[in-house]
Design a protein around this motif. Structure first.
Motif, PDB file in Angstrom:
ATOM      1  N   THR A   1       0.851  -1.191   0.000  1.00 16.50           N
ATOM      2  CA  THR A   1       0.000   0.000   0.000  1.00 16.50           C
ATOM      3  C   THR A   1       0.883   1.237   0.000  1.00 16.50           C
ATOM      4  O   THR A   1       2.033   1.199   0.441  1.00 16.50           O
ATOM      5  CB  THR A   1      -0.938   0.057   1.231  1.00 16.50           C
TER       6      THR A   1
ATOM      7  N   CYS B   1       0.536   5.840   0.153  1.00 14.25           N
ATOM      8  CA  CYS B   1      -0.318   7.013   0.319  1.00 14.25           C
ATOM      9  C   CYS B   1       0.482   8.277   0.063  1.00 14.25           C
ATOM     10  O   CYS B   1       1.644   8.386   0.468  1.00 14.25           O
ATOM     11  CB  CYS B   1      -0.926   7.060   1.717  1.00 14.25           C
TER      12      CYS B   1
ATOM     13  N   THR C   1      -4.695   7.036  -1.862  1.00 18.13           N
ATOM     14  CA  THR C   1      -4.120   5.783  -1.382  1.00 18.13           C
ATOM     15  C   THR C   1      -4.227   4.713  -2.463  1.00 18.13           C
ATOM     16  O   THR C   1      -5.135   4.745  -3.301  1.00 18.13           O
ATOM     17  CB  THR C   1      -4.826   5.287  -0.108  1.00 18.13           C
ATOM     18  N   TRP C   2      -3.319   3.782  -2.416  1.00 17.83           N
ATOM     19  CA  TRP C   2      -3.283   2.695  -3.377  1.00 17.83           C
ATOM     20  C   TRP C   2      -3.024   1.372  -2.664  1.00 17.83           C
ATOM     21  O   TRP C   2      -2.281   1.330  -1.687  1.00 17.83           O
ATOM     22  CB  TRP C   2      -2.153   2.894  -4.395  1.00 17.83           C
ATOM     23  N   MET C   3      -3.625   0.294  -3.171  1.00 20.29           N
ATOM     24  CA  MET C   3      -3.261  -1.055  -2.760  1.00 20.29           C
ATOM     25  C   MET C   3      -2.819  -1.801  -4.012  1.00 20.29           C
ATOM     26  O   MET C   3      -3.503  -1.769  -5.030  1.00 20.29           O
ATOM     27  CB  MET C   3      -4.425  -1.808  -2.114  1.00 20.29           C
TER      28      MET C   3
ATOM     29  N   ASP D   1      -0.771   2.025   8.973  1.00 21.24           N
ATOM     30  CA  ASP D   1      -1.667   2.302   7.862  1.00 21.24           C
ATOM     31  C   ASP D   1      -1.009   3.435   7.094  1.00 21.24           C
ATOM     32  O   ASP D   1      -0.652   4.465   7.681  1.00 21.24           O
ATOM     33  CB  ASP D   1      -3.047   2.730   8.380  1.00 21.24           C
TER      34      ASP D   1
ATOM     35  N   GLY E   1      -6.146  -5.515  -4.811  1.00 17.23           N
ATOM     36  CA  GLY E   1      -5.068  -4.640  -5.276  1.00 17.23           C
ATOM     37  C   GLY E   1      -5.045  -4.478  -6.784  1.00 17.23           C
ATOM     38  O   GLY E   1      -5.508  -5.342  -7.529  1.00 17.23           O
TER      39      GLY E   1
END
Length: 250
Positions: A35, A37, A51-53, A173, A79
């Motif tokens: 992840t 951000c 944000t990315w997964m 996180d 993802g």
């Protein structure tokens, strides 16, 4: 280096771009992004977070999943392909650099090195090549060790948040960590004139020197501590990114 403009407001009162990665492990060279951000905050404007997964394309070890909560199964199901995520993260950071906004990253050499290697791994132009010499980085880890070098105890982001009385909701996180890093940097800059009054150009260059000195001090400590001598070999003073080595595997 630009000359200081005494009429301009301090950098920490302007817009900041927090950046954080959660990954498959602790090696910025070998491990992969899970992840990421990029959160813009401050400057009298609302917080804006992206944000990315990613599906890293490899198994996520249980130890890593226990830290950030993303399992291999979840990453594969939710993802996006790693090359897509890496390209979007580089694009987001490039836009902040173009706007003159500093990138705030806790232990920046880890996150920026990982992003660099992931970009090269997936055929994406690395941030340092896109941004050139305009990239300006603020690293709370380096700043804290400079202003308070003899404080005992650990210096993780959680520890720094506790020390500087910064709220941290959801440690590990990426979004929470990126925002907390900005807040810690603000705290340090607002109480230490050497840092808060410097221009971003000056501060970036000072951190290059401070990071090198801190690494040399740590390596010396390891060399002089029975049982830890071998650790000195792995200490790197490169900042804000570890240059690529020919022997690195992809």
């Amino acid at each position: 280096m630009n000359e200081s403009n005494t009429s301009a407001p301090p950098w920490y009162l302007g817009r900041l771009a927090g950046f954080d990665i959660e990954s498959t492990g602790v090696s910025p060279v070998r491990d992969r992004i899970v992840t990421a951000c990029v959160v813009q905050c401050g400057g009298g404007q609302p917080v804006a977070s992206a944000t990315w997964m990613a599906d890293p394309g490899v198994e996520i070890p249980e130890q890593a999943a226990a830290v950030h909560g993303i399992t291999t199964e979840r990453a594969r199901a939710e993802g996006r392909p790693a090359p897509e995520v890496v390209e979007q993260v580089v694009t987001a950071l490039t836009a902040t650099v173009a706007a003159g906004v500093p990138v705030v990253a806790m232990n920046a050499a880890y996150d920026l090195t990982m992003l660099d290697r992931e970009a090269r791994r997936h055929g994406v132009q690395p941030l340092t090549e896109v941004a050139g010499g305009d990239l300006r980085v603020v690293d709370p880890f380096v700043l804290d060790k400079h202003v308070d070098p003899y404080r005992s105890g650990r210096r993780t982001l959680t520890d720094l948040c506790r020390h500087y009385q910064v709220p941290l909701d959801g440690a590990h996180d990426a979004a929470a960590d990126a925002l907390a890093a900005c807040r810690v940097a603000w705290r340090i800059a607002s109480t230490h004139g050497e840092i808060g009054k410097a221009t971003l150009d000056e501060l970036h260059e000072m951190q290059v020197g401070w990071a090198r000195e801190q690494a040399e001090s740590l390596a010396k400590y390891f060399r002089n501590t029975p049982g830890k001598e071998d650790r000195a070999k792995s200490v790197r003073g490169d900042w804000p990114l570890i240059p690529q080595q020919r022997k690195e595997g992809q």
